[in-house]
Design a protein around this motif. Sequence first.
Motif, PDB file in Angstrom:
ATOM      1  N   ARG A  87       0.869  -1.181   0.000  1.00 37.13           N
ATOM      2  CA  ARG A  87       0.000   0.000   0.000  1.00 37.13           C
ATOM      3  C   ARG A  87       0.897   1.219   0.000  1.00 37.13           C
ATOM      4  O   ARG A  87       2.093   1.136   0.294  1.00 37.13           O
ATOM      5  N   LEU A  88       0.347   2.354  -0.310  1.00 37.61           N
ATOM      6  CA  LEU A  88       1.117   3.591  -0.295  1.00 37.61           C
ATOM      7  C   LEU A  88       1.146   4.164   1.111  1.00 37.61           C
ATOM      8  O   LEU A  88       0.178   4.080   1.856  1.00 37.61           O
ATOM      9  N   GLY A  89       2.289   4.741   1.477  1.00 37.32           N
ATOM     10  CA  GLY A  89       2.445   5.373   2.777  1.00 37.32           C
ATOM     11  C   GLY A  89       3.354   6.581   2.642  1.00 37.32           C
ATOM     12  O   GLY A  89       3.876   6.870   1.562  1.00 37.32           O
ATOM     13  N   ALA A 121      10.875  11.763   3.146  1.00 37.61           N
ATOM     14  CA  ALA A 121       9.847  12.440   3.948  1.00 37.61           C
ATOM     15  C   ALA A 121       8.981  13.323   3.057  1.00 37.61           C
ATOM     16  O   ALA A 121       9.479  14.060   2.214  1.00 37.61           O
ATOM     17  N   GLY A 122       7.668  13.203   3.243  1.00 42.67           N
ATOM     18  CA  GLY A 122       6.721  13.993   2.465  1.00 42.67           C
ATOM     19  C   GLY A 122       6.388  13.387   1.107  1.00 42.67           C
ATOM     20  O   GLY A 122       5.555  13.919   0.385  1.00 42.67           O
ATOM     21  N   ARG A 123       7.003  12.271   0.766  1.00 42.60           N
ATOM     22  CA  ARG A 123       6.724  11.607  -0.516  1.00 42.60           C
ATOM     23  C   ARG A 123       5.899  10.349  -0.275  1.00 42.60           C
ATOM     24  O   ARG A 123       5.959   9.753   0.790  1.00 42.60           O
TER      25      ARG A 123
END
Length: 114
Positions: A75-77, A84-86
């Motif tokens: 999954r996307l996280g 960081a932030g991506r």
Amino acid sequence: MATEKIRILKIDHEEITSKKTGQKRAMRVLHCFVEQEYQDPESGEVVDGSFVAKTSIFDEKVKVETGEEYLVQYRLGEGYGTDAGRMVPRIVSWMPANKPRPVAKPGAGAGAGA
């Protein structure tokens, strides 16, 4: 969630130290072949998008072996550190791709007992 087929080529065992606490943690670095095909939206041709990449596993409960194939769900996280932030993919499950097949018992086939 999405699923990909991965073959583990090599496993390196490493140890990292937390910058905040100074505690050491065991980590496995998996060198993987990701088998992937997709259809080019413009030409309609099937494209081999397979690649080799690494991923890390900290969880000792995850059992994987070199040379084996797995179906991984991810999954996307949100990323950490330089990411960081991506949006980054996170593997959430490893399932053997080649499940053992049932073996017929002797004498259980057609014509048994005839």
